[in-house]
Design a protein around this motif. Sequence first.
Motif, mmCIF file in Angstrom:
data_model
loop_
_atom_site.group_PDB
_atom_site.id
_atom_site.type_symbol
_atom_site.label_atom_id
_atom_site.label_comp_id
_atom_site.label_asym_id
_atom_site.label_seq_id
_atom_site.Cartn_x
_atom_site.Cartn_y
_atom_site.Cartn_z
ATOM 1 N N HIS A 80 -33.432 24.204 140.323
ATOM 2 C CA HIS A 80 -33.292 25.656 140.454
ATOM 3 C C HIS A 80 -32.110 26.045 141.342
ATOM 4 C CE1 HIS A 80 -36.036 24.225 143.591
ATOM 5 N NE2 HIS A 80 -35.530 25.167 144.364
ATOM 6 N N TRP A 81 -31.692 25.130 142.242
ATOM 7 C CA TRP A 81 -30.555 25.425 143.129
ATOM 8 C C TRP A 81 -29.234 25.490 142.370
ATOM 9 C CZ3 TRP A 81 -31.214 27.412 147.655
ATOM 10 C CH2 TRP A 81 -32.320 27.072 148.431
ATOM 11 N N ALA A 119 -28.919 25.474 138.672
ATOM 12 C CA ALA A 119 -29.102 25.664 137.233
ATOM 13 C C ALA A 119 -27.954 26.485 136.657
ATOM 14 C CB ALA A 119 -30.435 26.364 136.967
ATOM 15 N N SER A 120 -27.086 25.814 135.932
ATOM 16 C CA SER A 120 -25.930 26.477 135.330
ATOM 17 C C SER A 120 -25.417 25.616 134.184
ATOM 18 C CB SER A 120 -24.806 26.657 136.362
ATOM 19 O OG SER A 120 -24.290 25.394 136.760
ATOM 20 N N PRO A 151 -32.723 30.964 145.069
ATOM 21 C CA PRO A 151 -33.252 30.519 143.770
ATOM 22 C C PRO A 151 -34.574 29.787 143.963
ATOM 23 C CG PRO A 151 -30.954 29.865 144.064
ATOM 24 C CD PRO A 151 -31.435 30.340 145.389
ATOM 25 N N TYR A 176 -38.207 28.051 141.745
ATOM 26 C CA TYR A 176 -38.758 27.622 140.457
ATOM 27 C C TYR A 176 -39.555 28.731 139.795
ATOM 28 C CZ TYR A 176 -41.958 25.513 137.119
ATOM 29 O OH TYR A 176 -42.683 25.253 135.984
ATOM 30 N N TRP A 187 -34.131 29.576 136.250
ATOM 31 C CA TRP A 187 -33.477 28.312 135.905
ATOM 32 C C TRP A 187 -33.581 28.005 134.414
ATOM 33 C CZ3 TRP A 187 -36.435 24.494 133.701
ATOM 34 C CH2 TRP A 187 -37.816 24.649 133.805
ATOM 35 N N ARG A 188 -34.602 28.554 133.754
ATOM 36 C CA ARG A 188 -34.806 28.274 132.325
ATOM 37 C C ARG A 188 -33.717 28.899 131.447
ATOM 38 N NH1 ARG A 188 -40.171 26.598 130.886
ATOM 39 N NH2 ARG A 188 -41.649 26.653 132.627
#
Length: 257
Positions: free
Chosen positions: A115-116, A118-119, A165, A167, A172-173
């Motif tokens: 989640h930190w 997520a890209s 950020p 979860y 993040w999805r």
Amino acid sequence: MSSNIHHAAATGYTATADTYVKGRPDYPPEVSSWLRATLGLGPGKTVLDLGAGTGKFTPRLVDTGATVIAVEPVPAMLAKLAAALPQVRAVAGTATAIPLPDASVDAVVCAQAFHWFASAAALDEILRVLKPGGKLGLVWNLRDAGVPWVARLDAIVNRAEGDTPRYYTGAWRRVFPHAGLTHLQETHFSHAHTGTAEDVLFNRVRSTSFIAALPPQERQRIDEEIGRLIASEPSLRGRSAISVPYATAAFVAQKLA
């Protein structure tokens, strides 16, 4: 490198590396079977522990018999990992600048970390270091907020999150589906974090990045709120050991050949 790290992680995790080790729960035994059966880890394989922190999850990877490389951007956390697990190659790096060659690992695992970063850029970099057919595993330990007192604890924590950020927001999805990866497959396991209130409640909350980054008086206020929660809850009050219910969410996607 610090410019590529969210401010809550850069500040909070630098300050709280010791508390992180004490307060974070372990993972359920089913995760070990999942790593072997679903991610295909074992002797002769190489796995990257990306965003490895202090190495809380890393022993699970070591236990598979695979060669483990840990990449972590926060120096204080990387130092803890290197000291505790000298058999693991521990190197500084980020999810968008992984210091490994192309197609060099059989799996990438992100535990409590994806989640930190997520890209699309991070997924492209992960795909770069994965071998064709390699697996990406994402793992999170989550308090079970279906239990009323846990929901109250989460409410205390969540008020301080700011723009951090997390979860549970599901943000993040949004980076999935991603070209070059199969769709995510999801599995859940249940377990508990048992210990003293100091460790499983206070230190767990103190190890949260955005809590650790707060001014001292605000951290003290949160400690006091947790103390009041314990005093008001019969299942917590006066107990020498407390069990916090957790769920572990595990996801896998495969690099297309």
